[in-house]
Design an enzyme around this catalytic site. Structure first.
Site, PDB file in Angstrom:
ATOM      1  N   ASP A  97      15.573 -35.739  81.078  1.00  0.00           N
ATOM      2  CA  ASP A  97      14.204 -35.272  81.339  1.00  0.00           C
ATOM      3  C   ASP A  97      14.069 -33.758  81.204  1.00  0.00           C
ATOM      4  O   ASP A  97      12.965 -33.231  81.316  1.00  0.00           O
ATOM      5  CB  ASP A  97      13.721 -35.732  82.732  1.00  0.00           C
ATOM      6  CG  ASP A  97      14.643 -35.323  83.868  1.00  0.00           C
ATOM      7  OD1 ASP A  97      15.873 -35.489  83.721  1.00  0.00           O
ATOM      8  OD2 ASP A  97      14.140 -34.829  84.894  1.00  0.00           O
ATOM      9  N   HIS A  98      15.169 -33.059  80.924  1.00  0.00           N
ATOM     10  CA  HIS A  98      15.111 -31.605  80.737  1.00  0.00           C
ATOM     11  C   HIS A  98      15.331 -31.206  79.280  1.00  0.00           C
ATOM     12  O   HIS A  98      15.147 -30.038  78.936  1.00  0.00           O
ATOM     13  CB  HIS A  98      16.141 -30.921  81.650  1.00  0.00           C
ATOM     14  CG  HIS A  98      15.847 -31.152  83.103  1.00  0.00           C
ATOM     15  ND1 HIS A  98      15.367 -30.185  83.944  1.00  0.00           N
ATOM     16  CD2 HIS A  98      15.903 -32.300  83.847  1.00  0.00           C
ATOM     17  CE1 HIS A  98      15.155 -30.699  85.144  1.00  0.00           C
ATOM     18  NE2 HIS A  98      15.477 -31.991  85.112  1.00  0.00           N
TER      19      HIS A  98
HETATM   20 ZN   LIG Z   1      15.355 -33.718  86.349  1.00  0.00          ZN
HETATM   21 ZN   LIG Z   2      18.600 -33.667  86.847  1.00  0.00          ZN
END
Ligand SMILES: [Zn+2]
Ligand SMILES: [Zn+2]
Length: 346
Positions: A97-98
């Site tokens: 998610d990054h």
């Molecule tokens: Zn995250």
């Molecule tokens: Zn994380």
């Protein structure tokens, strides 16, 4: 073919708005200072109103992204954050998610203004693997675009990204990872075990400062690195609300999902813990981000916050995609406003 009235009106509206959409470049008009645009304030859990982790720090017209999760490029255009202004990306860690939006951020920056150099991506060791993999995944695409639009518009030298790994700080250590044109970025270790390395970043510019926690539980190293900063963006999770999702998953017989919901609370701070870190570090204001779980109704925000406001007396916000926090040079405090349009830019 006669178009329905609604379609003709829509076409007229789009024609009227296109010039402003095309000229959108918020960073060009910002007053001197450090500006923090929340591009993605969500987590890997699907969330209609929050994209994956991404914050744009703007100083002297240049944009530095901290992480680039999915939907980053799309929300940047809706915020009129011109991709040609992206000077570098700094990664906190390598959870999906990054990093899931890096490919499209890189592509948008490349073709926005015929970039001749690849996008710089700074991070701890491991960043080379992420960047090499994405460069390979996008190699065919980049070739097609240069062939189609020509090297003057899509120069091969500017395609993709270049990884700039730095030695990961350990314990209470902080390391300066970028020092350019009055902007200094310092990295520090946080606790997101079993994920290692996991970092937070502090940005200092013209006497103003903002700290990004990355993903972490309450972390003494963060408290130390954030000392005296103007603004802290801290990840936050509500164990109580997540428990509801966990119970629902168990009830539906989704045992893997139930297990994931059960595992997540041990590597993110709660809102009151983030407030504790803010107070202890003497930081001026707190914006909670990386909100877990998704909050489908604004009325749930007090539930999410719990008694956080009793842990920190200063300004405390639940960050939303499209927020802009401004720390003006020579000023004090934090100005907050919304900076988002329903329509994308072009
Ligand atoms: Zn995250
Ligand atoms: Zn994380």
């Amino acid at each position: 073919m006669a178009l329905p009235l609604r379609s003709r009106l829509a076409l007229t509206a789009v024609k009227r708005r296109l010039p402003a959409m095309a000229a959108g470049d918020v960073a060009a008009g910002l007053p001197r200072g450090l500006h923090v645009a929340v591009v993605g304030s969500g987590s890997p859990l699907p969330d209609a109103s929050r994209g994956n982790a991404c914050v744009a720090v703007i100083a002297a017209g240049r944009i530095f992204l901290v992480d680039a999760g999915e939907r980053s490029a799309e929300t940047m255009t809706r915020m009129r954050l011109a991709p040609h202004r992206i000077a570098a990306v700094l990664l906190t860690h390598f959870h999906s998610d990054h990093i899931g939006g890096l490919g499209s951020v890189s592509l948008q920056r490349w073709v926005a203004d015929a970039a001749h150099d690849p996008l710089r991506v700074l991070g701890p060791p491991g960043v080379e693997r992420v960047v090499a993999g994405l460069n390979e995944a996008y190699a065919l695409d980049c070739g097609y675009r240069t062939e189609h639009h020509g090297p003057a518009v899509a120069p091969p030298s500017g395609a993709g990204m270049i990884a700039l790994p730095f030695t990961s700080p350990e314990g209470e250590e902080s390391v300066v990872v970028l020092d350019e044109d009055g902007l200094r970025v310092t990295a520090f270790a946080v606790d997101h075990a079993p994920v290692e390395p996991a970092l937070g970043y502090r940005f200092d510019f013209e006497g103003r400062s903002v700290v990004m926690s990355g993903d972490t539980v309450y972390s003494p190293s963060l408290v130390r690195a954030a000392r005296g900063a103007d603004l802290l963006l801290h990840d936050a999770l509500s164990p109580g609300l997540l428990r509801l999702a966990q119970d629902a998953a168990a009830g539906a017989g989704m045992s893997s999902r139930r297990q994931i919901f059960a595992d997540v609370p041990d590597y993110h701070a709660t809102a009151p813990q983030a407030a504790d870190a803010t107070r202890e570090a003497g930081v001026g204001a707190l914006a909670l981000t990386h909100i877990i779980p998704p909050l489908p109704m604004r009325a749930l925000e007090p539930v999410f916050l719990g008694d956080a406001r009793e842990h920190f007396a200063g300004p405390l916000w639940l960050a939303r995609d499209g927020d802009l926090y401004s720390l003006l040079s020579g000023g004090a405090g934090v100005q907050r406003k919304r900076l988002i349009s329903r329509l994308p830019g072009i």
